[in-house]
Design a protein around this motif. Structure first.
Motif, PDB file in Angstrom:
ATOM      1  N   SER A 157       7.945  77.509  53.310  1.00 45.94           N
ATOM      2  CA  SER A 157       8.632  78.173  52.207  1.00 45.94           C
ATOM      3  C   SER A 157       8.370  77.412  50.904  1.00 45.94           C
ATOM      4  CB  SER A 157      10.134  78.233  52.493  1.00 45.94           C
ATOM      5  OG  SER A 157      10.666  76.927  52.642  1.00 45.94           O
ATOM      6  N   PRO A 158       8.591  78.064  49.749  1.00 41.84           N
ATOM      7  CA  PRO A 158       8.317  77.382  48.478  1.00 41.84           C
ATOM      8  C   PRO A 158       9.043  76.062  48.300  1.00 41.84           C
ATOM      9  CG  PRO A 158       8.568  79.735  48.111  1.00 41.84           C
ATOM     10  CD  PRO A 158       8.933  79.488  49.552  1.00 41.84           C
ATOM     11  N   SER A 202      -0.959  82.811  58.276  1.00 37.31           N
ATOM     12  CA  SER A 202      -0.012  83.232  57.234  1.00 37.31           C
ATOM     13  C   SER A 202      -0.151  82.375  55.988  1.00 37.31           C
ATOM     14  CB  SER A 202       1.433  83.131  57.739  1.00 37.31           C
ATOM     15  OG  SER A 202       1.713  84.072  58.737  1.00 37.31           O
ATOM     16  N   THR A 203       0.354  82.910  54.889  1.00 38.83           N
ATOM     17  CA  THR A 203       0.539  82.145  53.661  1.00 38.83           C
ATOM     18  C   THR A 203       1.804  82.637  52.995  1.00 38.83           C
ATOM     19  OG1 THR A 203      -0.584  81.284  51.689  1.00 38.83           O
ATOM     20  CG2 THR A 203      -0.743  83.648  52.068  1.00 38.83           C
ATOM     21  N   VAL A 204       2.347  81.846  52.060  1.00 42.73           N
ATOM     22  CA  VAL A 204       3.603  82.167  51.398  1.00 42.73           C
ATOM     23  C   VAL A 204       3.352  82.330  49.902  1.00 42.73           C
ATOM     24  CG1 VAL A 204       5.927  81.305  50.866  1.00 42.73           C
ATOM     25  CG2 VAL A 204       4.952  80.970  53.147  1.00 42.73           C
ATOM     26  N   ASP A 205       3.960  83.373  49.296  1.00 41.34           N
ATOM     27  CA  ASP A 205       3.755  83.617  47.868  1.00 41.34           C
ATOM     28  C   ASP A 205       4.847  82.944  47.033  1.00 41.34           C
ATOM     29  OD1 ASP A 205       6.010  85.395  47.713  1.00 41.34           O
ATOM     30  OD2 ASP A 205       4.750  87.085  48.337  1.00 41.34           O
ATOM     31  N   GLY A 209       7.761  85.293  49.885  1.00 40.34           N
ATOM     32  CA  GLY A 209       7.286  86.262  50.862  1.00 40.34           C
ATOM     33  C   GLY A 209       6.209  85.670  51.743  1.00 40.34           C
ATOM     34  N   VAL A 210       6.207  86.054  53.014  1.00 41.27           N
ATOM     35  CA  VAL A 210       5.232  85.561  53.987  1.00 41.27           C
ATOM     36  C   VAL A 210       4.210  86.646  54.248  1.00 41.27           C
ATOM     37  CG1 VAL A 210       4.887  84.683  56.325  1.00 41.27           C
ATOM     38  CG2 VAL A 210       6.953  84.059  55.056  1.00 41.27           C
ATOM     39  N   TYR A 223       6.177  89.952  54.539  1.00 36.75           N
ATOM     40  CA  TYR A 223       7.573  89.964  54.964  1.00 36.75           C
ATOM     41  C   TYR A 223       8.400  89.213  53.934  1.00 36.75           C
ATOM     42  CZ  TYR A 223       5.490  91.379  59.369  1.00 36.75           C
ATOM     43  OH  TYR A 223       4.761  92.049  60.325  1.00 36.75           O
ATOM     44  N   ARG A 224       9.552  89.769  53.602  1.00 41.17           N
ATOM     45  CA  ARG A 224      10.465  89.064  52.711  1.00 41.17           C
ATOM     46  C   ARG A 224      11.024  87.834  53.419  1.00 41.17           C
ATOM     47  NH1 ARG A 224      13.906  94.070  49.906  1.00 41.17           N
ATOM     48  NH2 ARG A 224      12.055  95.264  49.228  1.00 41.17           N
ATOM     49  N   ALA A 225      11.660  86.976  52.655  1.00 42.08           N
ATOM     50  CA  ALA A 225      12.171  85.729  53.234  1.00 42.08           C
ATOM     51  C   ALA A 225      13.215  85.974  54.319  1.00 42.08           C
ATOM     52  CB  ALA A 225      12.758  84.850  52.133  1.00 42.08           C
TER      53      ALA A 225
END
Length: 301
Positions: A157-158, A202-205, A209-210, A223-225
């Motif tokens: 996560s960020p 996967s990567t996270v924005d 979001g995943v 996918y949302r958090a």
């Protein structure tokens, strides 16, 4: 979600994987695992270059030390220097027989987390894989997470407080509280009803979001958090493997793919299998974390 998905690099890899963006060199890096090759693409001038590796390269991380890359090779960890081609071995992996390193990513604290994959000579894959973390002092630890057959989807996560991961064969993306220790594991996304597909990388924005590439399902999903499905991007190939944000503003999502396991007939239909794709999702990514370990520490040990 309707976007213009284009071929960024006509690579045709058997198993393109591990993609990430280097902000210092403004280039895209990825591996063709089965070919034991590291690849680099510079969108600014269109150049593509590759480096042979001493064994299969499963995943890697950028380093704080300029010009260096941390490698998760099939059976060992090592540093690689782009300028000289030098490989400095850190250590062999304490892993089970018939397993190898697989998906991995650097956490927000500058440590490298990766999993292993079971590849038996005969019979089905079993849950013999594990998740490991290489700390900045080059010590290696097994994380107390469930054993897996195919470790994938390692992302953070960020704020660095949540780790995402999966066993692709179980078709569930999992999550846990993350820091110096890991917390209880829970299901983030259940994909058991997805016919013919399974979660891969996967990567996270920047919004948390995943984005998950779904092998066999010809799609990348955001996918949302909270785990709710938000966007589905149809890919022009059946086996996308891993996404990564890149470009000067981190506004482009690059996706590697594979033709591993395809018949000749399937490849004649899926003409772009193994290529690297790109599209603009309308959301920006996060700068790739860098491994904090010092390559010179290998010589001092």
């Amino acid at each position: 979600m309707s976007v213009d998905v284009r071929v960024a690099v006509q690579s045709g890899h058997a198993l393109g994987e591990g993609v990430l963006w280097c902000d210092r060199t403004q280039s895209l890096l990825w591996t063709d695992i089965h070919a034991s090759m590291l690849w680099r693409y510079v969108p600014g001038d269109g150049t593509v270059r590759s480096w042979p590796m001493p064994e299969r390269l499963a995943s890697f991380a950028l380093c704080v030390a300029d010009g260096w890359l941390l490698l998760a090779l099939a059976s060992r960890l090592a540093f690689f220097h782009f300028g000289t081609g030098e490989i400095r071995e850190i250590r062999t992996l304490p892993i089970a027989p018939e397993t190898r390193a697989n998906d991995g990513a650097c956490d927000r604290q500058g440590r490298f987390v990766f999993g292993t994959l079971h590849e038996p000579a005969h019979g089905p894959k079993g849950a013999h894989g594990q998740f490991l973390r290489l700390d900045a002092d080059l010590t290696l630890h097994e994380l107390p997470l469930p054993r897996v057959a195919i470790a994938n989807s390692v992302a953070f996560s960020p704020d660095g407080g949540t780790m995402y991961f999966c066993d692709s064969l179980q078709k569930r993306i999992l999550q846990c509280e993350y820091g110096d220790e890991v917390g209880a594991v829970s299901t983030f996304v259940d994909l058991t009803s997805l016919e013919g597909g399974e979660p891969d990388g996967s990567t996270v924005d920047s919004e948390g979001g995943v984005w998950n590439a779904q092998w066999g399902a010809s799609r990348v999903v955001r996918y949302r958090a909270d785990g709710r499905e938000d966007r589905v991007v149809a890919m022009p190939t059946s086996q996308p493997t891993r996404p990564a944000f890149g470009g000067p503003s981190l506004a482009t999502l690059y996706v590697t793919s594979a033709h591993d396991g395809m018949t000749d007939a399937a490849r004649s239909i899926d003409r772009h299998a193994g290529d690297v794709f790109a599209f603009e999702p309308g959301i920006t990514g996060l700068r790739e974390p860098r491994f904090a370990g010092d390559p010179d520490a290998v010589r001092r040990r």
